[in-house]
Design an enzyme around this catalytic site. Structure first.
Site, PDB file in Angstrom:
ATOM      1  N   LYS A   1       6.396  -3.567  53.480  1.00  0.00           N
ATOM      2  CA  LYS A   1       5.857  -2.284  53.031  1.00  0.00           C
ATOM      3  C   LYS A   1       6.935  -1.482  52.308  1.00  0.00           C
ATOM      4  O   LYS A   1       8.119  -1.813  52.356  1.00  0.00           O
ATOM      5  CB  LYS A   1       5.316  -1.493  54.219  1.00  0.00           C
ATOM      6  CG  LYS A   1       6.361  -1.164  55.274  1.00  0.00           C
ATOM      7  CD  LYS A   1       5.752  -0.451  56.460  1.00  0.00           C
ATOM      8  CE  LYS A   1       6.816  -0.138  57.511  1.00  0.00           C
ATOM      9  NZ  LYS A   1       6.287   0.601  58.662  1.00  0.00           N
TER      10      LYS A   1
ATOM     11  N   ARG B   1       0.947   6.655  68.316  1.00  0.00           N
ATOM     12  CA  ARG B   1       0.897   6.913  66.877  1.00  0.00           C
ATOM     13  C   ARG B   1      -0.455   6.455  66.340  1.00  0.00           C
ATOM     14  O   ARG B   1      -1.260   7.266  65.907  1.00  0.00           O
ATOM     15  CB  ARG B   1       2.076   6.187  66.201  1.00  0.00           C
ATOM     16  CG  ARG B   1       2.344   6.598  64.782  1.00  0.00           C
ATOM     17  CD  ARG B   1       3.643   5.995  64.265  1.00  0.00           C
ATOM     18  NE  ARG B   1       3.639   4.543  64.215  1.00  0.00           N
ATOM     19  CZ  ARG B   1       4.622   3.815  63.676  1.00  0.00           C
ATOM     20  NH1 ARG B   1       5.695   4.413  63.173  1.00  0.00           N
ATOM     21  NH2 ARG B   1       4.557   2.499  63.655  1.00  0.00           N
TER      22      ARG B   1
ATOM     23  N   TYR C   1      27.770  22.793  41.103  1.00  0.00           N
ATOM     24  CA  TYR C   1      26.970  23.982  41.407  1.00  0.00           C
ATOM     25  C   TYR C   1      27.547  24.774  42.579  1.00  0.00           C
ATOM     26  O   TYR C   1      28.002  24.206  43.578  1.00  0.00           O
ATOM     27  CB  TYR C   1      25.532  23.587  41.751  1.00  0.00           C
ATOM     28  CG  TYR C   1      24.689  23.213  40.555  1.00  0.00           C
ATOM     29  CD1 TYR C   1      24.454  24.123  39.524  1.00  0.00           C
ATOM     30  CD2 TYR C   1      24.115  21.950  40.460  1.00  0.00           C
ATOM     31  CE1 TYR C   1      23.665  23.784  38.434  1.00  0.00           C
ATOM     32  CE2 TYR C   1      23.325  21.600  39.372  1.00  0.00           C
ATOM     33  CZ  TYR C   1      23.111  22.518  38.357  1.00  0.00           C
ATOM     34  OH  TYR C   1      22.328  22.177  37.281  1.00  0.00           O
TER      35      TYR C   1
ATOM     36  N   MET D   1      20.770  16.684  40.696  1.00  0.00           N
ATOM     37  CA  MET D   1      19.566  15.873  40.562  1.00  0.00           C
ATOM     38  C   MET D   1      19.881  14.489  39.988  1.00  0.00           C
ATOM     39  O   MET D   1      19.350  13.479  40.456  1.00  0.00           O
ATOM     40  CB  MET D   1      18.537  16.576  39.673  1.00  0.00           C
ATOM     41  CG  MET D   1      17.207  15.832  39.584  1.00  0.00           C
ATOM     42  SD  MET D   1      16.004  16.643  38.508  1.00  0.00           S
ATOM     43  CE  MET D   1      15.677  18.139  39.428  1.00  0.00           C
TER      44      MET D   1
END
Length: 369
Positions: free
Chosen positions: A38, A136, A264, A313
């Site tokens: 997955k 779950r 930053y 980013m």
């Protein structure tokens, strides 16, 4: 050293094969092996991983969602695929691509049976999930009578496997709880066999369960994180090989004077004349801001270079003052000299979150066995 061209995640299929064979060797030969692929095979490449595992003998695949299974089928994967978390809206695709649902609630069970009957199916393979303490997904032990009655009254589906999920198989302090889960599941399995006069595949062991509770291997085991080189235990980790190596390159080197700041909010100030290198990846690629300001570093020419300033980013800055390097040189984020578990720990998280979080904009490079 050859110049890197971009940020890449190298996927070593030789390491994958080694991990499969190592884990497989810890269970009896007649026990089947379900490979969990997955989330793009834990952040790597689900198609390439599935193709390799199919080649070397995996009996089953498991993914979270139907679209993940469809992707495997479109790539030519023929091995049975179980869907952990199917949704009614995608049943048509599930049937079209011969995918097998995990049914974990009365509502979902009835919905799928109604769908299978409408499509005039006979003995369509399904997997029944039982909740033995994870709390779950899954049926509680007290619900078995009701569930068995529903299953008895249809010929549209047939239970291919019954399974549960261990909550803390890697934690020896939770051994009593884990043994309780295993015993609960054994009771449920016994009731099923008595009720239906056949034994479906039975599985409860995940990667840590395979190593720590071999007596619970039953007729199938599931492995996810172990296939990708992580065993949740330093002793197990020594036998496994991380499949993914995240690499990038130095885009530019800035020469700063004592007292100048980096990035930053000026969160990092150099206390000597320094060389600061920029790397073309950032939190949009899965390397979160929490790794900034010397929490961890990377490797340039086999030398450690701390991350400095706030991670951006698309850009990370590292201090390479004491490293003889230049623009275009290769940088290793994790893999090779730096285990992803160590990197993840510096960000107060786990290897699962780190490796599955590497953005799909990072190019995957497949390294054959």
């Amino acid at each position: 050293m050859p110049k890197a061209q971009e940020t890449v995640l190298e996927i070593d299929l030789g390491a994958l094969a080694h991990n499969y064979r190592t884990i497989r060797s810890n269970v009896p030969q007649d026990v089947k092996f379900m490979a969990v692929i997955k989330a793009y095979a834990y952040g790597s490449d689900s198609v390439s991983v599935a193709q390799k595992l199919e080649e070397i003998g995996a009996d089953y695949f498991a993914v979270a969602y139907i679209q993940e299974g469809v992707r495997l089928r479109k790539a030519g994967i023929s091995t049975p695929v179980m869907i952990f978390h199917p949704q009614k809206e995608n049943f048509e695709q599930l049937l079209e691509h011969c995918l097998e649902p995990s049914l974990y609630s009365e509502k979902l069970l009835k919905e799928f049976i109604a769908f299978a009957e409408e499509k005039q199916q006979k003995d369509y393979p399904v997997h029944i999930k039982f909740n033995t303490g994870m709390n779950r997904l899954g049926f509680a032990e007290k619900e078995t009578g009701k569930i068995f009655e529903i299953l008895r009254n249809t010929s549209a589906v047939k239970v291919q496997s019954a399974f549960s999920h261990l909550a803390a198989s890697e934690d020896w302090k939770e051994r009593e709880f884990t043994l309780g889960q295993i015993n609960t599941f054994r009771r449920i399995a016994t009731k099923f066999i008595e009720e239906f006069s056949y034994e479906p595949l039975l599985h409860i062991c995940n990667t840590s369960g395979i190593f720590n509770y071999p007596e619970a291997a039953l007729s199938m085991v599931r492995s996810g994180i172990g296939l990708y080189g992580f065993g949740n235990d330093k002793n197990i980790d020594t036998d496994l090989k991380p499949v993914g190596t995240l690499k990038t390159l130095i885009s530019q080197i800035q020469h700063l004077e004592t007292g100048e700041t980096v990035g930053y909010n000026r969160t990092y100030k150099v206390d000597r004349p320094s060389k600061i290198a920029t790397l073309p990846l950032g939190y949009a690629d899965g390397i979160h801001r929490k790794y900034g300001n010397e929490k961890i570093g990377v490797f340039v020419k086999e030398q450690y270079a701390p991350i400095v300033g706030n991670i951006c980013m698309d850009i990370i800055m590292i201090d390479v003052t004491d490293i003889d390097c230049e623009e275009g040189d290769e940088v290793i984020i994790f893999g090779g000299p730096q285990h992803a578990t160590k990197f993840a720990k510096a960000g107060d998280t786990i290897s699962y979150e780190l490796i599955t979080g590497i953005s799909q904009r990072v190019t995957r490079v497949i390294i054959p066995e």
